[in-house]
Design a protein around this motif. Structure first.
Motif, PDB file in Angstrom:
ATOM      1  N   GLY A  11      -7.900  90.930  58.263  1.00 39.91           N
ATOM      2  CA  GLY A  11      -7.496  90.543  56.908  1.00 39.91           C
ATOM      3  C   GLY A  11      -8.688  90.338  55.986  1.00 39.91           C
ATOM      4  O   GLY A  11      -8.527  90.142  54.785  1.00 39.91           O
ATOM      5  N   GLU A  12      -9.905  90.365  56.557  1.00 39.04           N
ATOM      6  CA  GLU A  12     -11.085  90.094  55.741  1.00 39.04           C
ATOM      7  C   GLU A  12     -12.050  91.279  55.689  1.00 39.04           C
ATOM      8  O   GLU A  12     -13.183  91.147  55.231  1.00 39.04           O
ATOM      9  N   LEU A  13     -11.579  92.450  56.160  1.00 36.77           N
ATOM     10  CA  LEU A  13     -12.439  93.644  56.117  1.00 36.77           C
ATOM     11  C   LEU A  13     -12.319  94.279  54.746  1.00 36.77           C
ATOM     12  O   LEU A  13     -11.737  95.337  54.570  1.00 36.77           O
ATOM     13  N   THR A  63      -3.639  92.781  59.514  1.00 39.39           N
ATOM     14  CA  THR A  63      -3.945  92.687  58.089  1.00 39.39           C
ATOM     15  C   THR A  63      -3.485  91.353  57.507  1.00 39.39           C
ATOM     16  O   THR A  63      -4.216  90.697  56.783  1.00 39.39           O
ATOM     17  N   ASN A  64      -2.254  90.954  57.865  1.00 38.12           N
ATOM     18  CA  ASN A  64      -1.729  89.749  57.219  1.00 38.12           C
ATOM     19  C   ASN A  64      -1.933  88.467  58.016  1.00 38.12           C
ATOM     20  O   ASN A  64      -1.939  87.393  57.454  1.00 38.12           O
ATOM     21  N   LYS A  65      -2.062  88.592  59.348  1.00 28.39           N
ATOM     22  CA  LYS A  65      -2.177  87.356  60.131  1.00 28.39           C
ATOM     23  C   LYS A  65      -3.259  87.450  61.197  1.00 28.39           C
ATOM     24  O   LYS A  65      -3.305  88.399  61.981  1.00 28.39           O
ATOM     25  N   THR A  66      -4.110  86.456  61.216  1.00 24.31           N
ATOM     26  CA  THR A  66      -5.083  86.337  62.297  1.00 24.31           C
ATOM     27  C   THR A  66      -5.048  84.895  62.781  1.00 24.31           C
ATOM     28  O   THR A  66      -5.044  83.958  61.975  1.00 24.31           O
ATOM     29  N   HIS A  67      -4.957  84.731  64.114  1.00 20.50           N
ATOM     30  CA  HIS A  67      -4.884  83.387  64.685  1.00 20.50           C
ATOM     31  C   HIS A  67      -6.177  83.052  65.411  1.00 20.50           C
ATOM     32  O   HIS A  67      -6.942  83.943  65.774  1.00 20.50           O
ATOM     33  N   LEU A  68      -6.368  81.785  65.666  1.00 21.98           N
ATOM     34  CA  LEU A  68      -7.557  81.344  66.399  1.00 21.98           C
ATOM     35  C   LEU A  68      -7.614  82.030  67.759  1.00 21.98           C
ATOM     36  O   LEU A  68      -8.689  82.432  68.223  1.00 21.98           O
ATOM     37  N   ALA A  69      -6.439  82.204  68.382  1.00 17.82           N
ATOM     38  CA  ALA A  69      -6.397  82.832  69.713  1.00 17.82           C
ATOM     39  C   ALA A  69      -6.950  84.254  69.667  1.00 17.82           C
ATOM     40  O   ALA A  69      -7.499  84.742  70.664  1.00 17.82           O
ATOM     41  N   ASP A  70      -6.819  84.929  68.516  1.00 21.01           N
ATOM     42  CA  ASP A  70      -7.357  86.292  68.399  1.00 21.01           C
ATOM     43  C   ASP A  70      -8.880  86.272  68.515  1.00 21.01           C
ATOM     44  O   ASP A  70      -9.484  87.120  69.181  1.00 21.01           O
ATOM     45  N   TYR A  71      -9.492  85.312  67.850  1.00 22.85           N
ATOM     46  CA  TYR A  71     -10.953  85.178  67.950  1.00 22.85           C
ATOM     47  C   TYR A  71     -11.333  84.834  69.387  1.00 22.85           C
ATOM     48  O   TYR A  71     -12.242  85.421  69.969  1.00 22.85           O
ATOM     49  N   GLN A  72     -10.585  83.868  69.914  1.00 20.08           N
ATOM     50  CA  GLN A  72     -10.865  83.379  71.261  1.00 20.08           C
ATOM     51  C   GLN A  72     -10.877  84.520  72.277  1.00 20.08           C
ATOM     52  O   GLN A  72     -11.793  84.638  73.083  1.00 20.08           O
ATOM     53  N   ALA A  73      -9.851  85.378  72.174  1.00 16.52           N
ATOM     54  CA  ALA A  73      -9.700  86.459  73.140  1.00 16.52           C
ATOM     55  C   ALA A  73     -10.801  87.503  72.993  1.00 16.52           C
ATOM     56  O   ALA A  73     -11.096  88.242  73.933  1.00 16.52           O
ATOM     57  N   TYR A 106      -8.853  90.180  45.995  1.00 18.64           N
ATOM     58  CA  TYR A 106      -7.470  90.411  46.399  1.00 18.64           C
ATOM     59  C   TYR A 106      -6.957  89.213  47.184  1.00 18.64           C
ATOM     60  O   TYR A 106      -7.704  88.432  47.738  1.00 18.64           O
ATOM     61  N   ARG A 107      -5.661  89.029  47.174  1.00 20.39           N
ATOM     62  CA  ARG A 107      -5.053  87.924  47.895  1.00 20.39           C
ATOM     63  C   ARG A 107      -3.859  88.438  48.666  1.00 20.39           C
ATOM     64  O   ARG A 107      -3.093  89.267  48.176  1.00 20.39           O
ATOM     65  N   LEU A 108      -3.744  87.937  49.895  1.00 16.26           N
ATOM     66  CA  LEU A 108      -2.538  88.209  50.661  1.00 16.26           C
ATOM     67  C   LEU A 108      -1.572  87.090  50.335  1.00 16.26           C
ATOM     68  O   LEU A 108      -1.938  85.923  50.403  1.00 16.26           O
ATOM     69  N   ILE A 109      -0.356  87.474  49.960  1.00 14.11           N
ATOM     70  CA  ILE A 109       0.615  86.403  49.740  1.00 14.11           C
ATOM     71  C   ILE A 109       1.859  86.677  50.576  1.00 14.11           C
ATOM     72  O   ILE A 109       2.123  87.811  50.959  1.00 14.11           O
ATOM     73  N   GLY A 110       2.604  85.625  50.876  1.00 11.26           N
ATOM     74  CA  GLY A 110       3.792  85.790  51.711  1.00 11.26           C
ATOM     75  C   GLY A 110       3.493  85.382  53.138  1.00 11.26           C
ATOM     76  O   GLY A 110       2.907  84.324  53.390  1.00 11.26           O
ATOM     77  N   PHE A 111       3.870  86.266  54.099  1.00 10.99           N
ATOM     78  CA  PHE A 111       3.786  85.956  55.517  1.00 10.99           C
ATOM     79  C   PHE A 111       2.348  86.184  56.001  1.00 10.99           C
ATOM     80  O   PHE A 111       2.002  87.231  56.525  1.00 10.99           O
ATOM     81  N   THR A 112       1.495  85.206  55.770  1.00 10.02           N
ATOM     82  CA  THR A 112       0.088  85.420  56.114  1.00 10.02           C
ATOM     83  C   THR A 112      -0.488  84.203  56.813  1.00 10.02           C
ATOM     84  O   THR A 112       0.051  83.093  56.717  1.00 10.02           O
ATOM     85  N   GLU A 113      -1.581  84.424  57.512  1.00  4.98           N
ATOM     86  CA  GLU A 113      -2.276  83.324  58.141  1.00  4.98           C
ATOM     87  C   GLU A 113      -3.721  83.731  58.395  1.00  4.98           C
ATOM     88  O   GLU A 113      -3.999  84.854  58.830  1.00  4.98           O
ATOM     89  N   SER A 114      -4.633  82.845  58.084  1.00  2.00           N
ATOM     90  CA  SER A 114      -6.020  83.086  58.465  1.00  2.00           C
ATOM     91  C   SER A 114      -6.522  81.793  59.096  1.00  2.00           C
ATOM     92  O   SER A 114      -5.909  80.738  58.955  1.00  2.00           O
ATOM     93  N   VAL A 115      -7.640  81.909  59.793  1.00  3.45           N
ATOM     94  CA  VAL A 115      -8.131  80.756  60.550  1.00  3.45           C
ATOM     95  C   VAL A 115      -9.108  79.965  59.687  1.00  3.45           C
ATOM     96  O   VAL A 115     -10.077  80.519  59.167  1.00  3.45           O
TER      97      VAL A 115
END
Ligand SMILES: *Cc1c(COP(=O)(O)O)cnc(C)c1O
Length: 486
Positions: free
Chosen positions: A176-178, A204-214, A231-240
Motif C-alpha cells: 500500500g506504500e509502493l 494494496t489496501n490492507k497490510t497487517h503486522l503479521a505480514d511484516y512479521q512473516a 493519494y489516500r486509500l479510503i474504505g476497507f483499508t489498514e496499515s501498520v
C-alpha cells in the motif's frame, strides 16, 4: 502541388545575410553576439523551408522571417527561470518552485552569497568546521531527534538511507506504500538504484503486522514506511502504525542479540514526504503528523522535504539516531548530495523561525497561505475584482466566488482548504486564450486555473503586492483583444 512550384518557393527564401540585414535585426545587433543572430536567422529560415516542404503555398515574406528571427533573438535576452505569480490555489506547487522563502531566509541567502561565509569554518576553534553544524542542532531541537543531516532533497535522502543501510540486504515495505510521488520518483525504482532488495508485504489496501512479521529473515535490514503523499486509500483499508513496527523491530533485535552469529539490526525508517514541524491544528483531523511525532513513535530515522510543508528551500532532512546519522555523514553520497551555502542559509533561517511557532505561521509564506483566515483571502479577492472591473474591454463577467484551494506537495490531499477566487467568465472558448496570454505573453507569468469557461484567480496563493501586476496583465490582455477585434 507540383515539385517545380515547391522548388520555386524554396528559391525565394531569403539568405541568412538578407535576414541579418533587415532593419529590425540590425536594430538589435548591439545586444548580443553575432553568432546568436546568425543562428536565429537560420532557424527562422529553416522553419519557413519546412513549412514549404509541408505544403505552404504562399511566397516567403522576408519581413515575416526577420520578425520571427527577432522573436528568437529576444527570447535569448529574457531569463528562462524567472518569477511567476501563483493564482492557482495550489500552495506547494512543484512546477512553480514549491515554497516561497520567508524574507529573513532570502536576506540570509543574499548575505552569504555575496561574500565569504563560515560555511566550513569554525569561529570557536579557528579551524575547519562542518557544514552540517549549521542546521543539525536546530533540527534536533525542533524534532526531538538525537542527530540530523540535510542533503539535496528528500529523494536523495531516501536513496542515501537505503544505500547505507539496506544495500545488499532486504527492506520490507507494504504494497500500500509502493507509491510514485511524481517526477518519476517511485519507491521500487529508488530501492533498485540503492541495491536494496525490496520485500513487498500485504496487499494494496490492507497490510497487517503479521505480514511484516512473516517476511522477516536474517537478512532483513529495514522496515520501511512511506507516506502515501498525494493519494489516500479510503474504505476497507489498514496499515501498520509506526509503534507496532517499532515493537516488531525491537523483538527481532532482542532475539538476534541472543544468537551467536553477528546478525543485522533491522531498524525502522519512515519517509515522511512532506514532513511538518508544526501540527497545523487549523486542519483538524487532516493535519499531517509531525516529524517529532514520528521520532516519538519510535522511528530510528525519518526523512522529509525542506520545501514542502516546511516552507524552506529544496532540501531533504534526515533525523534520528546519532549512530545512524554518523554513518550517513561518512557515506560518499553525503558529499555528492551535500547542500550549498545558499540553501543552508535559507534552511537555517527557516528552521530558526520555527523556534517561535506563532512567528513561523506568519513569516513562512507556505504556512501563512495554508493557515490564513478565509475572510482575509476573500478581502484580497474582492480587492482584485475591484481592480479588474475597472478594465475596459476585458470581455468577461467578473465575480468573486467561494472555491477550494489545495496544499499540494503531497500533503493534506484530502483537505479542502476554503478560499475565494476572482472568476473571469468568458464566452465559450475564450478562457483558454486568456489563460495562454497570462502565462506566455505577460511580463510576469500569471498562473491561474480554468474551470468550465472561466479563468479562476485564487486569492489564497496571491500576495497583496501582486494584485497590481495581475491587473496589469489583464489590462494588456484587454488591449490585445481589442486590437485583434478592431
Ligand atoms: C515529495 C516526496 C519525496 C521526494 O521529496 P523531494 O524533496 O521532492 O525530493 C519522497 N517521498 C515522499 C513520500 C514524498 O512525498
Amino acid at each position: 502541388m507540383t515539385t517545380e512550384q515547391t522548388r520555386e518557393l524554396l528559391r525565394q527564401l531569403p539568405s541568412v545575410e538578407e535576414v541579418l540585414n533587415t532593419p529590425t535585426m540590425q536594430a538589435l545587433q548591439p545586444l548580443l553576439p553575432h553568432s546568436i543572430f546568425a543562428d536565429c536567422a537560420r532557424a527562422s529560415i529553416d522553419e519557413q523551408r519546412h513549412a514549404i516542404l509541408e505544403g505552404e503555398l504562399r511566397t516567403p515574406d522576408p519581413q515575416v522571417i526577420a520578425n520571427n528571427a527577432c522573436t528568437r533573438v529576444l527570447s535569448h535576452l529574457r531569463p528562462s527561470l524567472r518569477r511567476a505569480i501563483n493564482a492557482s490555489g495550489v500552495i506547494v506547487h512543484t512546477n512553480l518552485g514549491r515554497s516561497p522563502l520567508a524574507d529573513e531566509a532570502v536576506n540570509a541567502v543574499v548575505e552569504v552569497a555575496k561574500g565569504y561565509s563560515t560555511l566550513e569554518y569554525s569561529t570557536t576553534t579557528l579551524s575547519r568546521g562542518s557544514r552540517h553544524d549549521h542546521v543539525e542542532q536546530l533540527i534536533c531541537s525542533l524534532t526531538g531527534a538525537e542527530a540530523a543531516i540535510a542533503v539535496n532533497n528528500n529523494a536523495a535522502a531516501v536513496m542515501m538511507v537505503l544505500n547505507e543501510f539496506a544495500a545488499g540486504h532486504e527492506a520490507i515495505v507494504s504494497r500500500g506504500e509502493l507509491v510514485e510521488i511524481g517526477g518519476s520518483f517511485r519507491i521500487p525504482d529508488i530501492m533498485a538504484l540503492s541495491n536494496a532488495a525490496m520485500v513487498e508485504v500485504g496487499t494494496t489496501n490492507k497490510t497487517h503486522l503479521a505480514d511484516y512479521q512473516a517476511a522477516i529473515t536474517d537478512d532483513t535490514a529495514m522496515l520501511l514506511k512511506v507516506h502515501p503523499s498525494n493519494y489516500r486509500l479510503i474504505g476497507f483499508t489498514e496499515s501498520v502504525p509506526l509503534n507496532d513496527l517499532r515493537i516488531l523491530a525491537d523483538s527481532v533485535n532482542e532475539a538476534r542479540s541472543q544468537s551467536s552469529s553477528d546478525p543485522l539490526p533491522p531498524f525502522v525508517y519512515e519517509d515522511q514526504g512532506s514532513g511538518s514541524l508544526l501540527r497545523l491544528d487549523c486542519f483538524g483531523a487532516y493535519a499531517e503528523p509531525t516529524v517529532a511525532e514520528s521520532i516519538k513513535g519510535g522511528v530510528d530515522l525519518v526523512s522529509f522535504s525542506g520545501d514542502k510543508l516546511l516552507g524552506g528551500p529544496q532540501a531533504g532532512i534526515i533525523a534520528g539516531r546519532a549512530d545512524l546519522i554518523d554513518r550517513l555523514k561518512k557515506n560518499p553520497l553525503a558529499r555528492a548530495l551535500r547542500l550549498d551555502k545558499m540553501t543552508l542559509a535559507a534552511l537555517e533561517t527557516t528552521l530558526r523561525l520555527y523556534l517561535n511557532p506563532t512567528q513561523a505561521l506568519t513569516q513562512i509564506p507556505t504556512l501563512r497561505m495554508l493557515s490564513e483566515d478565509v475572510a482575509i483571502v476573500e478581502a484580497r479577492a474582492q480587492a482584485l475584482a475591484h481592480q479588474l472591473k475597472a478594465i475596459e474591454g476585458l470581455g468577461c463577467a467578473i465575480e468573486v466566488v467561494a472555491e477550494i484551494a489545495r496544499s499540494g506537495g503531497g500533503a493534506l490531499p484530502m483537505c479542502d482548504i476554503p478560499t475565494f477566487a476572482v472568476r473571469l467568465g468568458f464566452p465559450e472558448g475564450e478562457a483558454q486564450a486568456c489563460e495562454r496570454f497570462l502565462v506566455s505573453e505577460s511580463s510576469v507569468p500569471v498562473i491561474g486555473r480554468i474551470k468550465q469557461d472561466a479563468v479562476l484567480l485564487d486569492a489564497r496563493t496571491l500576495r497583496d503586492e501582486e494584485l497590481d501586476e495581475v491587473a496589469a496583465a489583464l489590462r494588456a490582455y484587454a488591449t490585445k483583444r481589442q486590437t485583434l477585434s478592431a
